[in-house]
Design a protein around this motif. Sequence first.
Motif, mmCIF file in Angstrom:
data_model
loop_
_atom_site.group_PDB
_atom_site.id
_atom_site.type_symbol
_atom_site.label_atom_id
_atom_site.label_comp_id
_atom_site.label_asym_id
_atom_site.label_seq_id
_atom_site.Cartn_x
_atom_site.Cartn_y
_atom_site.Cartn_z
ATOM 1 N N GLU A 27 0.829 -1.211 0.000
ATOM 2 C CA GLU A 27 0.000 0.000 0.000
ATOM 3 C C GLU A 27 0.862 1.259 0.000
ATOM 4 O O GLU A 27 0.546 2.253 -0.669
ATOM 5 N N LYS A 28 1.964 1.223 0.735
ATOM 6 C CA LYS A 28 2.827 2.394 0.863
ATOM 7 C C LYS A 28 3.602 2.679 -0.428
ATOM 8 O O LYS A 28 3.849 3.835 -0.764
ATOM 9 N N THR A 29 4.002 1.608 -1.130
ATOM 10 C CA THR A 29 4.894 1.778 -2.286
ATOM 11 C C THR A 29 4.179 1.805 -3.625
ATOM 12 O O THR A 29 4.757 2.222 -4.627
ATOM 13 N N ALA A 30 2.928 1.342 -3.676
ATOM 14 C CA ALA A 30 2.212 1.268 -4.957
ATOM 15 C C ALA A 30 1.987 2.664 -5.539
ATOM 16 O O ALA A 30 1.690 3.615 -4.816
ATOM 17 N N THR A 31 2.125 2.764 -6.849
ATOM 18 C CA THR A 31 1.950 4.059 -7.526
ATOM 19 C C THR A 31 0.623 4.156 -8.273
ATOM 20 O O THR A 31 0.170 5.251 -8.597
ATOM 21 N N ASP A 32 -0.007 3.019 -8.555
ATOM 22 C CA ASP A 32 -1.283 3.026 -9.286
ATOM 23 C C ASP A 32 -2.429 3.111 -8.282
ATOM 24 O O ASP A 32 -2.842 2.117 -7.692
ATOM 25 N N ARG A 33 -2.941 4.328 -8.072
ATOM 26 C CA ARG A 33 -4.017 4.561 -7.100
ATOM 27 C C ARG A 33 -5.167 5.291 -7.782
ATOM 28 O O ARG A 33 -4.960 6.279 -8.491
ATOM 29 N N ILE A 47 -6.025 0.254 -5.173
ATOM 30 C CA ILE A 47 -4.571 0.359 -5.245
ATOM 31 C C ILE A 47 -4.049 -0.895 -5.927
ATOM 32 O O ILE A 47 -4.386 -2.015 -5.522
ATOM 33 N N ALA A 49 -0.656 -2.872 -6.816
ATOM 34 C CA ALA A 49 0.784 -2.991 -6.571
ATOM 35 C C ALA A 49 1.354 -3.994 -7.569
ATOM 36 O O ALA A 49 1.133 -5.200 -7.439
#
Length: 292
Positions: A27-33, A47, A49
């Motif tokens: 959740e912290k590192t994913a860029t596709d939100r 989200i 990942a």
Amino acid sequence: MHKFLRSVGFGQYGKKREIEKLLTELEKTATDRRRIQIDTDENLCEIRAEVAPGMGIAMTGEMDAYGVFRREYYYPYITSPDVSSQAECSIQRHTEKETYAGLLDEYRVGISLIFYLDNGFEYRERKLDHASRKVKGVKLAGLCAEGKILLPLHKTRKQIELAKVATKDRNSLLEAAKNGDEDAMETLTIEDMDMYSQISRRVMKEDIYSIVDSSFMPCGIECDQYSVIGEIVKIDQKENCLTQEPVYDLTLNCNDLVFHVGIAKRDLLGEPKVGRRFKGQIWMLGEAVFEG
């Protein structure tokens, strides 16, 4: 724990606490939100990942008043760049949560094919915007937790061509039968009886996998899981960037239906090669291609 997490390279995560920790980190590192506002008090967030190109874990939930993501559910996914079917497709919401299933009237596999809609967020967004939700094509991909490689059947070029013609004729008869053509129904019934008779004779002396070239059958009580045997037409290997675990992305041709299957290298018995066959139980996902 999701049964098919191992199919995208997370096979060593076997406890709920480990999975929760992994999802929190993703959740912290994913860029596709993505986020849509359903009404003044409710929103929907997704989200994604990605741990390899076209492969990862999708998490869906809600953003609270303090901007904190509250995860409700997750699932592993693998995407396909190829349109598998352009048959008529309908989409229905699951009962217990904001997820969707697609149903394809696909003659080639001989059943109504049900799949888990991978781009359900897009469908929900289109519904809110009153945009077209008519499906013009579906990209199918499956995840497999355990599979094996079978040797191919030897066929001459003439046999391959005759099989293609027979498949085309049968699909035409199935379509006619669906529209109420009694002659087509009778022809299909006679063909099925002849096939049953031939198989009954051959199975006494031959192995079943030398008779059945490919198959696509519902498996278990969940409607989006299937037992498949299909010819491998392409092999790609991906690597989970977090665990460094290799995953095969196999392109299969099963009953003239082309789709992708993701399986961890360690869960596949045998060496995959183009022309050989894959056998396994898959969880079918699909990405709907909408008009407009």
